[in-house]
Design a protein around this motif. Structure first.
Motif, short mmCIF file in Angstrom:
data_model
loop_
_atom_site.label_atom_id
_atom_site.label_comp_id
_atom_site.label_asym_id
_atom_site.label_seq_id
_atom_site.Cartn_x
_atom_site.Cartn_y
_atom_site.Cartn_z
N SER A 97 24.38 16.63 -7.65
CA SER A 97 23.53 17.92 -7.69
C SER A 97 23.09 18.14 -6.36
O SER A 97 23.37 17.63 -5.50
CB SER A 97 22.18 17.56 -8.83
OG SER A 97 21.77 18.80 -9.34
N GLY A 98 22.20 19.14 -6.12
CA GLY A 98 21.69 19.50 -4.87
C GLY A 98 20.99 18.59 -4.03
O GLY A 98 21.30 18.24 -2.83
N SER A 99 20.16 17.88 -4.76
CA SER A 99 19.25 16.68 -4.02
C SER A 99 20.24 15.80 -3.54
O SER A 99 19.86 15.30 -2.31
CB SER A 99 18.11 16.27 -4.83
OG SER A 99 17.42 17.40 -5.22
N HIS A 126 12.69 23.11 1.10
CA HIS A 126 12.96 22.24 -0.35
C HIS A 126 12.16 20.97 -0.27
O HIS A 126 12.11 20.35 0.90
CB HIS A 126 14.19 22.31 -0.55
CG HIS A 126 14.67 21.69 -2.07
ND1 HIS A 126 15.17 20.53 -2.22
CD2 HIS A 126 14.45 22.37 -3.34
CE1 HIS A 126 15.35 20.42 -3.52
NE2 HIS A 126 14.79 21.50 -4.03
N THR A 176 14.14 27.52 0.02
CA THR A 176 13.95 27.76 -1.55
C THR A 176 12.96 28.81 -1.95
O THR A 176 13.17 29.33 -2.93
CB THR A 176 13.45 26.26 -2.22
OG1 THR A 176 14.13 26.13 -3.28
CG2 THR A 176 11.99 26.21 -2.08
N ASP A 201 21.22 24.44 4.64
CA ASP A 201 21.18 24.23 3.00
C ASP A 201 21.06 25.51 2.53
O ASP A 201 20.13 26.27 2.48
CB ASP A 201 19.86 23.31 2.72
CG ASP A 201 19.81 23.18 1.31
OD1 ASP A 201 20.70 23.73 0.51
OD2 ASP A 201 18.94 22.47 0.89
N SER A 203 21.88 26.52 -0.71
CA SER A 203 21.66 26.31 -2.18
C SER A 203 21.19 27.25 -2.80
O SER A 203 21.87 27.77 -3.93
CB SER A 203 20.46 25.06 -2.55
OG SER A 203 20.97 24.06 -2.22
N HIS A 204 20.24 28.27 -2.51
CA HIS A 204 19.87 29.30 -3.14
C HIS A 204 20.90 30.45 -2.90
O HIS A 204 21.21 31.25 -3.69
CB HIS A 204 18.50 29.85 -2.43
CG HIS A 204 17.44 29.49 -3.29
ND1 HIS A 204 17.01 30.64 -4.45
CD2 HIS A 204 16.79 28.60 -3.92
CE1 HIS A 204 16.06 29.93 -4.99
NE2 HIS A 204 15.90 28.80 -4.73
N HIS A 230 25.12 26.02 -9.11
CA HIS A 230 24.37 26.71 -10.29
C HIS A 230 23.53 27.72 -9.84
O HIS A 230 22.83 28.19 -10.85
CB HIS A 230 23.66 25.52 -11.19
CG HIS A 230 22.80 24.55 -10.46
ND1 HIS A 230 23.21 23.61 -9.69
CD2 HIS A 230 21.44 24.51 -10.27
CE1 HIS A 230 22.17 22.96 -9.06
NE2 HIS A 230 21.21 23.54 -9.33
N LYS A 231 23.08 28.02 -8.74
CA LYS A 231 22.35 29.49 -8.54
C LYS A 231 22.98 30.53 -8.45
O LYS A 231 23.71 30.87 -9.31
CB LYS A 231 21.49 28.93 -7.46
CG LYS A 231 20.55 27.51 -7.57
CD LYS A 231 19.48 27.10 -6.56
CE LYS A 231 18.76 25.90 -6.69
NZ LYS A 231 18.13 25.10 -5.80
#
Ligand SMILES: *Cc1c(COP(=O)(O)O)cnc(C)c1O
Length: 418
Positions: A97-99, A126, A176, A201, A203-204, A230-231
Motif C-alpha cells: 500500500s502507499g504507506s 501525509h 495529501t 509522493d 499518491s493523490h 487506488h486514488k
C-alpha cells in the motif's frame, strides 16, 4: 464472477448483505473524498482471481517458489507499463500500500536517524511524511516545512532555508491535502544544492500525472516518485516506487526482503490492467476532466461565498474553511453533508486553532465524481447543494429534500463495476 457471489450469498449471508449494502451506498451518494475513486470492472475481476493463491517472493526470474510462469508475466507487464506511463527507468510494483511504499524508500536509501525534509501534516503532508505518531517519524529526523500564512501556498524560499539549515539526505514534496501544483524545478534545485535525494509522493495525483493533466516530476530530473494505485489512478489498493536505474537495486531490496514477504499478485495483475487503461485516450480525457471539474466546483463555491484555502485550486481538490464560510467546524460540515449523501472529509487547515477531530475545514475532490461521468454543469449543482446544506444545517426539511434530489441525480450516473 456472479456464480461466486451466489455462493457467497448462500454460505455467508452476513458478509453478502454488507457487500450489497456497500454497493447501494456507493451508488446512492456523491463521493467527494479526494483520495477515493471507483475502480475499473476488470480490476475487480483481477482482484478476485486465482492470483491471490500464489506466493511469489522475489522478483520475475528470481523467485523463492516454483510455478511462476504467469506471475512473472504479470509482474513484468506491470513494471513495463509503469515505466512507459511515468517515463521512468525503474518500477517496483510490489508495495502492499502507499504507506509501505514510502517506508521502503526511506529505509532503502537512508540510515535511521537521517534527516528528511517533508511537508508538515497539518499543512497538507501525509502521516508517512514524518508525523510524530508514525513509526517513521520516530525512526528518522523529519524536518517539516509549512505553508506561507499569507496565501496558504508553499514558500520555496523558506523550504530552501530549511534545507540549508538542516542538510537533509532526502527532500520530499507531495501532499495529501494541498490544492496547488508543485514547482518541481525549485524542489529539485533545493535537493541538488544540499546533495539530497529528490522524491515526490504523488499518491493523490499519480493518475493525473499518468493521464498527462499534471506535471511529471521525472521531467524535472527527480530521483524517486511514489504513488498509490487506488486514488486518481483508479486501480486496486497498492503502491509503486518509481525511480532512476541507479537506485533500482536499493529500492528492490528494501521492498523485498527488507520490508515485505510475498507480494499480492492479484493486486499486481490489477495494477497491470490499470496501467494499460492509463495509456488510453479515454483516460487522458478523464484526467483532464478531473481538473476542469475541480476548477468549476471551486469557483462555484467561492461565487457562493465559500472561503477556500489558497483561494482556489490547481489540482483535483479544494479545502473549504467551513468556520470562516459558514460558522461550522469541519466535523459538523461533514456530518451535515453526510445527511444528504454527499461524502466529504473533515480536514485540518494550515495553523488550525481547532483540534483534528473538530478541525476548521473539509476537503473536497473530484476524481470519483468524474469517474461517474459528472461534468461542469453537475459541479454547479453540487456547489448549490453543498452551500445550501452548510448554510442551513438545522433545517431538516430542506436537508431531506436535497437528499431526495441527490438520490435522483445519482440515478443518472453509473458506477463502473456495479
Ligand atoms: C494516501 C497517501 C499515502 C498512503 O497510502 P495508503 O495506501 O493509505 O497507505 C501516502 N502518501 C500520500 C501523500 C497519500 O495521500
Amino acid at each position: 464472477m456472479t456464480a461466486n457471489l451466489d455462493l457467497l450469498e448462500k454460505n455467508d449471508p452476513s458478509v453478502f448483505a454488507a457487500l450489497r449494502g456497500e454497493e447501494a451506498r456507493q451508488r446512492a451518494g456523491i463521493e467527494l473524498i479526494p483520495s477515493e475513486n471507483y475502480t475499473f470492472p476488470e480490476v475487480l475481476a483481477a482482484l478476485g482471481s486465482v492470483f491471490t493463491n500464489k506466493y511469489s517472493e522475489g522478483y520475475p526470474g528470481r523467485r523463492y517458489y516454483g510455478g511462476q510462469e504467469y506471475t512473472d508475466e504479470i509482474e513484468n507487464l506491470a513494471r513495463d507499463r509503469a515505466k512507459a506511463v511515468f517515463r521512468c527507468e525503474h518500477a517496483n510494483v510490489q508495495p502492499l500500500s502507499g504507506s509501505a511504499m514510502n517506508q521502503a524508500v526511506y529505509l532503502g536509501l537512508l540510515e535511521p536517524g537521517d534527516t528528511i525534509l517533508a511537508m508538515d501534516l497539518s499543512h497538507g503532508g501525509h502521516l508517512t511524511h514524518g508525523a510524530p505518531v508514525s513509526h517513521m517519524g520516530k525512526m528518522f529526523n523529519f524536518v517539516r516545512y509549512v505553508t506561507d500564512p499569507s496565501d496558504g501556498s508553499i514558500n520555496y524560499d523558506q523550504v530552501r532555508k530549511d534545507a540549508l539549515e538542516h542538510k537533509p539526505k532526502l527532500v520530499l514534496c507531495g501532499y495529501t491535502s494541498y490544492p496547488r501544483d508543485i514547482d518541481y524545478e525549485k524542489f529539485k534545485d533545493i535537493a541538488d544544492e544540499v546533495g539530497a535525494v529528490s522524491m515526490t509522493d504523488a499518491s493523490h495525483f499519480g493518475g493525473l500525472v499518468a493521464g498527462g493533466s499534471m506535471k511529471n516530476p521525472f521531467d524535472f530530473g527527480f530521483d524517486v516518485v511514489t504513488t498509490t494505485t487506488h486514488k486518481s489512478l483508479r486501480g486496486p489498493r497498492g503502491g509503486m516506487v518509481l525511480c532512476k536505474k541507479s537506485l533500482a537495486s536499493k529500492i528492490d531490496k528494501s521492498v523485498f526482503p527488507g520490508l515485505q514477504g510475498g507480494p499480492h499478485m492479484n493486486a499486481i495483475a490489477a495494477i497491470a490492467i490499470t496501467l494499460q487503461k492509463a495509456q488510453s485516450a479515454e483516460f487522458k480525457q478523464y484526467a483532464k476532466q478531473v481538473l476542469i471539474n475541480s476548477k468549476v466546483l471551486a469557483d462555484a463555491l467561492m461565487d457562493r461565498q465559500a472561503t477556500l484555502v489558497t483561494g482556489g485550486t490547481e489540482n483535483h481538490m479544494m479545502v473549504v474553511d467551513t468556520v470562516a464560510s459558514f460558522g461550522l467546524d469541519g466535523r459538523v460540515a461533514e456530518e451535515t453533508l453526510d445527511k444528504v449523501q454527499i461524502t466529504t472529509n473533515k480536514q485540518i487547515i494550515p495553523d488550525d486553532p481547532n483540534p483534528p477531530l473538530r478541525p476548521s475545514g473539509i476537503r473536497i475532490g473530484t476524481p470519483a465524481a468524474t469517474t461517474r461521468g459528472m461534468v461542469e454543469e453537475d459541479m454547479l449543482q453540487l456547489a448549490d447543494w453543498i452551500v445550501t446544506c452548510l448554510q442551513n444545517p438545522e433545517d431538516d426539511a430542506a436537508l431531506s429534500n436535497i437528499r431526495s434530489d441527490v438520490e435522483a441525480f445519482c440515478g443518472r450516473f453509473q458506477v463502473p463495476g456495479i
